[in-house]
Write an enzyme that holds these catalytic residues in place. Structure first.
Site, PDB file in Angstrom:
ATOM      1  N   ARG A   1       1.408  -4.944   6.178  1.00 10.12           N
ATOM      2  CA  ARG A   1       0.760  -3.898   5.381  1.00 10.12           C
ATOM      3  C   ARG A   1       1.545  -2.606   5.526  1.00 10.12           C
ATOM      4  O   ARG A   1       1.842  -2.166   6.646  1.00 10.12           O
ATOM      5  CB  ARG A   1      -0.685  -3.660   5.804  1.00 10.12           C
ATOM      6  CG  ARG A   1      -1.327  -2.549   4.940  1.00 10.12           C
ATOM      7  CD  ARG A   1      -2.810  -2.431   5.079  1.00 10.12           C
ATOM      8  NE  ARG A   1      -3.318  -1.468   4.096  1.00 10.12           N
ATOM      9  CZ  ARG A   1      -4.537  -1.468   3.581  1.00 10.12           C
ATOM     10  NH1 ARG A   1      -5.387  -2.406   3.955  1.00 10.12           N
ATOM     11  NH2 ARG A   1      -4.908  -0.575   2.703  1.00 10.12           N
TER      12      ARG A   1
ATOM     13  N   SER B   1      -6.594  -5.602  -6.467  1.00  3.92           N
ATOM     14  CA  SER B   1      -7.832  -6.163  -5.926  1.00  3.92           C
ATOM     15  C   SER B   1      -8.969  -6.007  -6.930  1.00  3.92           C
ATOM     16  O   SER B   1      -8.890  -5.218  -7.880  1.00  3.92           O
ATOM     17  CB  SER B   1      -8.213  -5.460  -4.618  1.00  3.92           C
ATOM     18  OG  SER B   1      -8.698  -4.158  -4.885  1.00  3.92           O
TER      19      SER B   1
ATOM     20  N   ASP C   1       0.822  -1.207   0.000  1.00  3.98           N
ATOM     21  CA  ASP C   1       0.000   0.000   0.000  1.00  3.98           C
ATOM     22  C   ASP C   1       0.862   1.265   0.000  1.00  3.98           C
ATOM     23  O   ASP C   1       1.958   1.277   0.581  1.00  3.98           O
ATOM     24  CB  ASP C   1      -0.901  -0.008   1.245  1.00  3.98           C
ATOM     25  CG  ASP C   1      -2.041   0.983   1.140  1.00  3.98           C
ATOM     26  OD1 ASP C   1      -2.351   1.433   0.017  1.00  3.98           O
ATOM     27  OD2 ASP C   1      -2.618   1.321   2.191  1.00  3.98           O
ATOM     28  N   GLY C   2       0.355   2.309  -0.639  1.00  4.91           N
ATOM     29  CA  GLY C   2       0.993   3.617  -0.532  1.00  4.91           C
ATOM     30  C   GLY C   2       1.677   4.120  -1.792  1.00  4.91           C
ATOM     31  O   GLY C   2       2.298   5.188  -1.766  1.00  4.91           O
TER      32      GLY C   2
ATOM     33  N   HIS D   1       3.476   3.616  -8.680  1.00  9.67           N
ATOM     34  CA  HIS D   1       3.396   2.195  -9.020  1.00  9.67           C
ATOM     35  C   HIS D   1       4.676   1.735  -9.714  1.00  9.67           C
ATOM     36  O   HIS D   1       5.174   0.634  -9.459  1.00  9.67           O
ATOM     37  CB  HIS D   1       2.186   1.938  -9.924  1.00  9.67           C
ATOM     38  CG  HIS D   1       0.871   2.192  -9.259  1.00  9.67           C
ATOM     39  ND1 HIS D   1       0.493   1.530  -8.106  1.00  9.67           N
ATOM     40  CD2 HIS D   1      -0.151   3.035  -9.574  1.00  9.67           C
ATOM     41  CE1 HIS D   1      -0.717   1.950  -7.746  1.00  9.67           C
ATOM     42  NE2 HIS D   1      -1.109   2.861  -8.613  1.00  9.67           N
TER      43      HIS D   1
ATOM     44  N   ARG E   1     -10.942   2.145 -10.095  1.00  5.97           N
ATOM     45  CA  ARG E   1     -10.074   3.323 -10.152  1.00  5.97           C
ATOM     46  C   ARG E   1     -10.157   3.969 -11.539  1.00  5.97           C
ATOM     47  O   ARG E   1     -10.675   3.358 -12.486  1.00  5.97           O
ATOM     48  CB  ARG E   1      -8.625   2.920  -9.837  1.00  5.97           C
ATOM     49  CG  ARG E   1      -8.441   2.526  -8.382  1.00  5.97           C
ATOM     50  CD  ARG E   1      -6.982   2.304  -8.031  1.00  5.97           C
ATOM     51  NE  ARG E   1      -6.806   2.060  -6.601  1.00  5.97           N
ATOM     52  CZ  ARG E   1      -5.635   1.959  -5.994  1.00  5.97           C
ATOM     53  NH1 ARG E   1      -4.511   2.065  -6.703  1.00  5.97           N
ATOM     54  NH2 ARG E   1      -5.566   1.747  -4.699  1.00  5.97           N
TER      55      ARG E   1
ATOM     56  N   LEU F   1      11.618 -20.286  -3.674  1.00  2.00           N
ATOM     57  CA  LEU F   1      10.511 -19.454  -3.211  1.00  2.00           C
ATOM     58  C   LEU F   1       9.305 -19.555  -4.144  1.00  2.00           C
ATOM     59  O   LEU F   1       9.442 -19.494  -5.369  1.00  2.00           O
ATOM     60  CB  LEU F   1      10.968 -17.989  -3.140  1.00  2.00           C
ATOM     61  CG  LEU F   1       9.880 -16.940  -2.843  1.00  2.00           C
ATOM     62  CD1 LEU F   1       9.355 -17.093  -1.419  1.00  2.00           C
ATOM     63  CD2 LEU F   1      10.432 -15.528  -3.056  1.00  2.00           C
TER      64      LEU F   1
ATOM     65  N   SER G   1      -8.436  -5.212   4.196  1.00  2.00           N
ATOM     66  CA  SER G   1      -8.892  -4.844   2.845  1.00  2.00           C
ATOM     67  C   SER G   1      -9.217  -6.048   1.961  1.00  2.00           C
ATOM     68  O   SER G   1      -8.737  -6.157   0.832  1.00  2.00           O
ATOM     69  CB  SER G   1      -7.845  -3.954   2.159  1.00  2.00           C
ATOM     70  OG  SER G   1      -7.742  -2.722   2.837  1.00  2.00           O
TER      71      SER G   1
ATOM     72  N   ARG H   1      -5.949  -2.001   8.066  1.00  2.00           N
ATOM     73  CA  ARG H   1      -7.060  -2.795   7.528  1.00  2.00           C
ATOM     74  C   ARG H   1      -6.486  -4.003   6.797  1.00  2.00           C
ATOM     75  O   ARG H   1      -5.345  -3.993   6.359  1.00  2.00           O
ATOM     76  CB  ARG H   1      -7.883  -1.973   6.522  1.00  2.00           C
ATOM     77  CG  ARG H   1      -8.604  -0.782   7.095  1.00  2.00           C
ATOM     78  CD  ARG H   1      -9.510  -0.177   6.026  1.00  2.00           C
ATOM     79  NE  ARG H   1      -8.760   0.309   4.875  1.00  2.00           N
ATOM     80  CZ  ARG H   1      -8.221   1.531   4.790  1.00  2.00           C
ATOM     81  NH1 ARG H   1      -8.324   2.372   5.812  1.00  2.00           N
ATOM     82  NH2 ARG H   1      -7.577   1.897   3.702  1.00  2.00           N
TER      83      ARG H   1
ATOM     84  N   GLU I   1       0.091 -13.366  12.238  1.00  2.00           N
ATOM     85  CA  GLU I   1       0.523 -12.196  12.986  1.00  2.00           C
ATOM     86  C   GLU I   1       0.462 -11.002  12.029  1.00  2.00           C
ATOM     87  O   GLU I   1       0.975 -11.082  10.903  1.00  2.00           O
ATOM     88  CB  GLU I   1       1.951 -12.373  13.508  1.00  2.00           C
ATOM     89  CG  GLU I   1       2.115 -13.546  14.471  1.00  2.00           C
ATOM     90  CD  GLU I   1       1.300 -13.370  15.744  1.00  2.00           C
ATOM     91  OE1 GLU I   1       1.170 -12.223  16.210  1.00  2.00           O
ATOM     92  OE2 GLU I   1       0.804 -14.384  16.265  1.00  2.00           O
TER      93      GLU I   1
END
Length: 251
Positions: free
Chosen positions: A190, A67, A22-23, A39, A73, A133, A198, A196, A209
Site C-alpha cells: 500500500r 472501490s 493510494d495517494g 489519477h 466521491r 502475467l 481498506s 489500512r 506479508e
C-alpha cells in the site's frame, strides 16, 4: 539491471502481488493541481509496475483501482476516473498483448457505465490467450461486497440441494469468491503512508506479508517495487508454525 533488482532472489518471488494504489489525489493537491491530475499521472505508475512484474516473472498482479466506496466521491472525479479507465484500457491492449499479459477484472462491474463495461469486455477477450502475467484489476470492488455475494450464492445452492451445508469448508467458500481462479496474494503493498487494508481482499490476505510505504502512487516505480520484494524475501513466512518448525522442514 539495477543494483536493487540484482538483489532479488528469482527463486523466492511472490507468486501474487496485490497493490492498493493510494495517494493520487494528495499527490496532485500537494502540487496545487486537481485530483484528476494525480489519477492521470498514476497511470504511468501502473505501466511501470506492470512492466516490472512481467519482467521479473511474477504470476499475478492485482491492482485496487476503484472501490465500491469510491462511488461516493464527487461526481466530476468519478466521471473523470471512468473516462480515464476506458481511455487507458483502449490504449494499453496492444502493449498487454505484446508483453503476453492477460487482463482480468473483479468487482461489481454492473455499477460501471455501459461503455466502460464494453471496453473491459473487449480488452479481456483480446488478451484472453496470453500466458504471461495475469493482471487483475479490482474495479467497483470491496471485500465485504464479495463475501456477501459469496454467502448468498452458497445459500441459493444449499436451498436448491446442490450443496450439503455440513460439507461447507474453506475450499468451497473460496470457489464462490471473485478470485477463485487465482492464488492468494503473498505480498500486499500500500502506497502513500496509510496503514489500512481498506476493504481489499480481506479473506485472501489472511497470510500475506503487508508492506507500507510513504511514497505516493504517482511516484511509485520499479525501484520501489524491488524494495518491497526484497523486504518480502527477508521475512520468515511461518503460517502459524514456529521458526524452529520452518527451519526443520525438508526442502
Amino acid at each position: 539491471m539495477t543494483s536493487l533488482e540484482a538483489k532479488i532472489d528469482r527463486q523466492k518471488l511472490p507468486r501474487h502481488i496485490a497493490i492498493i494504489m493510494d495517494g493520487n489525489g494528495r499527490w496532485a493537491q500537494e502540487k496545487g493541481q486537481d485530483r484528476l491530475y494525480g489519477h492521470f499521472h498514476g497511470v504511468e505508475s501502473v505501466r511501470d509496475i506492470v512492466e516490472g512484474c512481467a519482467e521479473l516473472g511474477i504470476g499475478y498482479l492485482t491492482l485496487y483501482a476503484f472501490s465500491t466506496e469510491n462511488w461516493d466521491r464527487p461526481a466530476y472525479e468519478v466521471d473523470g476516473l471512468m473516462e480515464l479507465l476506458v481511455d487507458t484500457i483502449r490504449n494499453e491492449v496492444e502493449t498487454l498483448n505484446r508483453n503476453n499479459i492477460k487482463l482480468h477484472v473483479i468487482g461489481d462491474t454492473n455499477m460501471l457505465p455501459e461503455y466502460a463495461r464494453q471496453e473491459l469486455k473487449e480488452a479481456m477477450e483480446m488478451t484472453s490467450h496470453n500466458t504471461g502475467l495475469n493482471l487483475v484489476m479490482a474495479l467497483s470492488y470491496s471485500s465485504r461486497w464479495e463475501l456477501v455475494k459469496a454467502v448468498k450464492s452458497i445459500a441459493e445452492d444449499v436451498k436448491e440441494g446442490k450443496i450439503d451445508p455440513a460439507t461447507i469448508n474453506q475450499d468451497i467458500l473460496q470457489k464462490y469468491l471473485c478470485t477463485s481462479d487465482f492464488p492468494d496474494p503473498e505480498l500486499m503493498i500500500r502506497t502513500s503512508g496509510e496503514y489500512r487494508i481498506s476493504n481489499f481482499l480481506l479473506y485472501q490476505l489472511a497470510y500475506a506479508e503487508l508492506y507500507f510505504t510513504n511514497v505516493r502512487w504517482p511516484d511509485f516505480r520499479k525501484e520501489n517495487l524491488f524494495e518491497a520484494i526484497i523486504d518480502f524475501q527477508q521475512r520468515e513466512r511461518r503460517f502459524g508454525k514456529t521458526s524452529a518448525q520452518i527451519q526443520e522442514a525438508p526442502l
